[in-house]
Scaffold this motif. Structure first.
Motif, PDB file in Angstrom:
ATOM      1  N   PHE A   1       0.663   7.856   1.278  1.00  0.00           N
ATOM      2  CA  PHE A   1       1.646   7.368   2.562  1.00  0.00           C
ATOM      3  C   PHE A   1       3.004   7.876   2.406  1.00  0.00           C
ATOM      4  CE2 PHE A   1      -1.667   4.120   1.897  1.00  0.00           C
ATOM      5  CZ  PHE A   1      -2.485   4.370   3.148  1.00  0.00           C
ATOM      6  N   SER A   2       3.332   8.487   3.575  1.00  0.00           N
ATOM      7  CA  SER A   2       4.979   8.810   3.586  1.00  0.00           C
ATOM      8  C   SER A   2       5.788   7.841   4.656  1.00  0.00           C
ATOM      9  CB  SER A   2       5.093  10.473   3.848  1.00  0.00           C
ATOM     10  OG  SER A   2       4.727  10.550   5.055  1.00  0.00           O
ATOM     11  N   LYS A   3       4.927   7.035   5.548  1.00  0.00           N
ATOM     12  CA  LYS A   3       5.517   6.387   6.400  1.00  0.00           C
ATOM     13  C   LYS A   3       5.076   4.989   6.392  1.00  0.00           C
ATOM     14  CE  LYS A   3       4.548  10.339   9.055  1.00  0.00           C
ATOM     15  NZ  LYS A   3       5.900  11.233   8.832  1.00  0.00           N
ATOM     16  N   VAL A   4       5.930   4.005   6.488  1.00  0.00           N
ATOM     17  CA  VAL A   4       5.584   2.396   6.540  1.00  0.00           C
ATOM     18  C   VAL A   4       6.204   1.726   7.389  1.00  0.00           C
ATOM     19  CG1 VAL A   4       5.494   0.612   4.849  1.00  0.00           C
ATOM     20  CG2 VAL A   4       5.219   2.866   3.933  1.00  0.00           C
ATOM     21  N   GLY A   5       5.586   1.091   8.363  1.00  0.00           N
ATOM     22  CA  GLY A   5       5.988   0.194   9.388  1.00  0.00           C
ATOM     23  C   GLY A   5       5.964  -1.070   9.378  1.00  0.00           C
ATOM     24  N   LEU A   6       7.009  -1.904   9.247  1.00  0.00           N
ATOM     25  CA  LEU A   6       6.993  -3.204   8.888  1.00  0.00           C
ATOM     26  C   LEU A   6       7.865  -4.141  10.068  1.00  0.00           C
ATOM     27  CD1 LEU A   6       8.645  -2.488   5.463  1.00  0.00           C
ATOM     28  CD2 LEU A   6       6.088  -3.201   5.765  1.00  0.00           C
ATOM     29  N   PHE A   7       6.729  -4.605  10.706  1.00  0.00           N
ATOM     30  CA  PHE A   7       6.992  -5.705  11.740  1.00  0.00           C
ATOM     31  C   PHE A   7       6.879  -6.952  11.416  1.00  0.00           C
ATOM     32  CE2 PHE A   7       5.064  -1.751  13.199  1.00  0.00           C
ATOM     33  CZ  PHE A   7       5.509  -1.354  14.640  1.00  0.00           C
ATOM     34  N   SER A   8       8.153  -7.703  11.628  1.00  0.00           N
ATOM     35  CA  SER A   8       8.221  -8.938  11.133  1.00  0.00           C
ATOM     36  C   SER A   8       7.282  -9.301   9.721  1.00  0.00           C
ATOM     37  CB  SER A   8       7.634 -10.123  12.455  1.00  0.00           C
ATOM     38  OG  SER A   8       8.160  -9.618  13.406  1.00  0.00           O
ATOM     39  N   PRO A   9       8.008  -8.820   8.526  1.00  0.00           N
ATOM     40  CA  PRO A   9       7.101  -8.848   7.404  1.00  0.00           C
ATOM     41  C   PRO A   9       7.146 -10.136   6.845  1.00  0.00           C
ATOM     42  CG  PRO A   9       9.432  -7.970   7.166  1.00  0.00           C
ATOM     43  CD  PRO A   9       9.046  -8.007   8.626  1.00  0.00           C
ATOM     44  N   ALA A  10       5.956 -10.758   6.234  1.00  0.00           N
ATOM     45  CA  ALA A  10       5.954 -12.014   5.813  1.00  0.00           C
ATOM     46  C   ALA A  10       6.264 -11.930   4.250  1.00  0.00           C
ATOM     47  CB  ALA A  10       4.490 -12.663   6.066  1.00  0.00           C
ATOM     48  N   PHE A  11       7.414 -11.731   4.040  1.00  0.00           N
ATOM     49  CA  PHE A  11       7.512 -11.531   2.449  1.00  0.00           C
ATOM     50  C   PHE A  11       7.577 -12.808   1.633  1.00  0.00           C
ATOM     51  CE2 PHE A  11       9.961  -7.348   3.657  1.00  0.00           C
ATOM     52  CZ  PHE A  11       9.089  -6.675   3.788  1.00  0.00           C
ATOM     53  N   TRP A  12       8.194 -13.846   2.362  1.00  0.00           N
ATOM     54  CA  TRP A  12       8.051 -15.096   1.872  1.00  0.00           C
ATOM     55  C   TRP A  12       6.733 -15.513   1.211  1.00  0.00           C
ATOM     56  CZ3 TRP A  12       4.107 -18.402   3.348  1.00  0.00           C
ATOM     57  CH2 TRP A  12       3.501 -18.317   4.661  1.00  0.00           C
TER      58      TRP A  12
ATOM     59  N   ARG B   1       9.189   7.295  -5.740  1.00  0.00           N
ATOM     60  CA  ARG B   1       9.053   8.665  -6.591  1.00  0.00           C
ATOM     61  C   ARG B   1       9.001   9.673  -5.638  1.00  0.00           C
ATOM     62  NH1 ARG B   1       5.058   5.092  -8.188  1.00  0.00           N
ATOM     63  NH2 ARG B   1       3.336   6.365  -7.065  1.00  0.00           N
ATOM     64  N   GLN B   2       8.558   9.490  -4.272  1.00  0.00           N
ATOM     65  CA  GLN B   2       8.705  10.537  -3.131  1.00  0.00           C
ATOM     66  C   GLN B   2       9.213  10.118  -1.793  1.00  0.00           C
ATOM     67  OE1 GLN B   2       5.063  13.063  -2.994  1.00  0.00           O
ATOM     68  NE2 GLN B   2       3.930  11.299  -4.323  1.00  0.00           N
ATOM     69  N   SER B   3       9.943  10.965  -1.131  1.00  0.00           N
ATOM     70  CA  SER B   3      10.631  10.465   0.033  1.00  0.00           C
ATOM     71  C   SER B   3       9.476   9.864   1.019  1.00  0.00           C
ATOM     72  CB  SER B   3      11.198  11.954   0.460  1.00  0.00           C
ATOM     73  OG  SER B   3      11.877  11.337   1.913  1.00  0.00           O
ATOM     74  N   THR B   4      10.252   8.575   1.645  1.00  0.00           N
ATOM     75  CA  THR B   4       9.214   7.740   2.176  1.00  0.00           C
ATOM     76  C   THR B   4      10.082   7.063   3.471  1.00  0.00           C
ATOM     77  OG1 THR B   4       7.746   7.307   0.346  1.00  0.00           O
ATOM     78  CG2 THR B   4       7.612   5.799   2.330  1.00  0.00           C
TER      79      THR B   4
ATOM     80  N   GLY C   1       0.802  -1.213   0.003  1.00  0.00           N
ATOM     81  CA  GLY C   1      -0.047  -0.176  -0.091  1.00  0.00           C
ATOM     82  C   GLY C   1       0.943   1.284   0.079  1.00  0.00           C
ATOM     83  N   GLY C   2       2.196   1.190   0.995  1.00  0.00           N
ATOM     84  CA  GLY C   2       2.719   2.248   0.930  1.00  0.00           C
ATOM     85  C   GLY C   2       3.517   2.684  -0.467  1.00  0.00           C
ATOM     86  N   LEU C   3       3.618   1.746  -1.246  1.00  0.00           N
ATOM     87  CA  LEU C   3       4.433   1.813  -2.370  1.00  0.00           C
ATOM     88  C   LEU C   3       3.464   2.066  -3.530  1.00  0.00           C
ATOM     89  CD1 LEU C   3       7.115  -0.868  -2.425  1.00  0.00           C
ATOM     90  CD2 LEU C   3       7.271   1.511  -2.186  1.00  0.00           C
ATOM     91  N   LYS C   4       2.322   1.485  -3.637  1.00  0.00           N
ATOM     92  CA  LYS C   4       1.198   1.703  -4.667  1.00  0.00           C
ATOM     93  C   LYS C   4       0.691   3.137  -4.605  1.00  0.00           C
ATOM     94  CE  LYS C   4      -3.175   0.419  -6.565  1.00  0.00           C
ATOM     95  NZ  LYS C   4      -4.505  -0.521  -6.592  1.00  0.00           N
ATOM     96  N   TYR C   5       0.664   3.832  -3.306  1.00  0.00           N
ATOM     97  CA  TYR C   5      -0.103   4.931  -3.081  1.00  0.00           C
ATOM     98  C   TYR C   5       1.250   5.862  -2.341  1.00  0.00           C
ATOM     99  CZ  TYR C   5      -4.747   3.116  -4.472  1.00  0.00           C
ATOM    100  OH  TYR C   5      -5.735   2.789  -5.061  1.00  0.00           O
ATOM    101  N   GLN C   6       1.917   6.269  -3.068  1.00  0.00           N
ATOM    102  CA  GLN C   6       3.262   7.017  -2.669  1.00  0.00           C
ATOM    103  C   GLN C   6       2.671   8.431  -2.312  1.00  0.00           C
ATOM    104  OE1 GLN C   6       7.300   6.444  -4.054  1.00  0.00           O
ATOM    105  NE2 GLN C   6       6.595   4.416  -4.960  1.00  0.00           N
ATOM    106  N   ASP C   7       1.583   8.800  -3.172  1.00  0.00           N
ATOM    107  CA  ASP C   7       1.013  10.218  -2.887  1.00  0.00           C
ATOM    108  C   ASP C   7       0.206  10.403  -1.757  1.00  0.00           C
ATOM    109  OD1 ASP C   7      -0.766   8.201  -4.246  1.00  0.00           O
ATOM    110  OD2 ASP C   7      -2.001   9.944  -5.016  1.00  0.00           O
TER     111      ASP C   7
END
Length: 276
Positions: A167-178, A194-197, A159-165
């Motif tokens: 969100f400017s802050k993304v908190g990732l706790f134990s992310p399930a990237f797998w 595209r924008q400072s995040t 969500g933070g990357l799709k909607y960079q316009d």
């Protein structure tokens, strides 16, 4: 024998906005929680907003799976002590059986997924406009964050990357990237920054063989597509587990870093540090 009902632990700052907030993008409804700062009723100020996943675990032991994060106590104490100016928190319950579906835009052949894009659209196009219209928010991207744990972290990054316009802050706790490793990394490569995040990563060293390596790889991938080193905090805790108690403990540090004024933002000695 009847199951013991757990007592509620939420503070007066927390209310249930509704048990049946419409998610038109998925044709279903959901409980949404709202935390308001200590001085909300007595001030005319506007406040930043944080959107959290797995809402039943954020404020109340009575609704939590295996413990709550204590977000309300943490933020109220930070504001009361003068360390923070206050923040509105909006937390959306997961759906239980459809949690994996909603928290990944991509399907995992064995576990599901695939509804994450519609879920993120709900957050941005339905829920956020409602919150901004009905509460004194600071609606701009520089005051808006998204966060979650495990699968909730995966969908927060998306969500933070799709909607960079938005969100400017993304908190990732134990992310399930797998869960969706290949399509997720391909998405990050294509999305670019595209924008400072700001990105705050935290996980435990005891969370399984892929947790820390994938988190490190994602940190590096974000840098490769334009994220500034000063915009990333990367923390690995030796005793950390994939558990609510761990995320509760780490929430305050994550929040304070993500929402710190820019002049306090960059702490060079902490960048990319892995605790041992």
């Amino acid at each position: 024998m009847e199951a013991q009902v757990k007592a509620s632990t939420r503070t007066p700052n927390v209310t249930v906005l509704t048990d049946s907030f419409s998610i038109p993008q998925l044709n279903r409804e959901r409980r949404v929680w709202l935390y308001l700062p200590n001085d909300y009723a007595t001030s005319q100020r506007r406040y930043p907003v944080l959107y959290l996943q797995d809402g039943q675990n954020m404020f109340d032991e009575a609704t939590s799976f295996v413990g709550e994060w204590g977000v309300d106590e943490t933020l109220s104490q930070l504001q009361q002590s003068g360390q923070d100016q206050g923040c509105i928190v909006v937390a959306v319950d997961n759906d239980g059986q459809r949690r994996l579906d909603e928290y990944s835009p991509w399907r995992n052949e064995k576990l599901g997924g695939g509804e994450g894009d519609a879920y993120v659209d709900f957050l941005v196009k339905t829920l956020k406009p409602y919150i901004d219209a009905n509460y004194r928010t600071l609606p701009g991207r520089e005051h808006t964050g998204i966060a979650g744990s495990s699968m909730g972290a995966l969908i927060s990054l998306y969500g933070g990357l799709k909607y960079q316009d938005v969100f400017s802050k993304v908190g990732l706790f134990s992310p399930a990237f797998w869960f969706a490793q290949q399509p997720l990394f391909a998405f990050v490569k294509a999305a670019k920054i595209r924008q400072s995040t700001r990105f705050y990563f935290v996980a435990g060293a005891q969370e399984g063989p892929t947790m820390v390596p994938l988190m490190a790889a994602m940190r590096d991938s974000l840098c490769q597509v334009g994220a500034a080193q000063k915009d990333i905090s990367y923390q690995v805790r030796p005793d950390g587990k994939h558990s609510e108690w761990f995320w509760r403990r780490e929430f305050s540090a994550a929040y304070q870093w993500l929402y710190a004024p820019k002049r306090q933002w960059w702490q060079p000695h902490r960048l990319f540090r892995t605790q041992k």
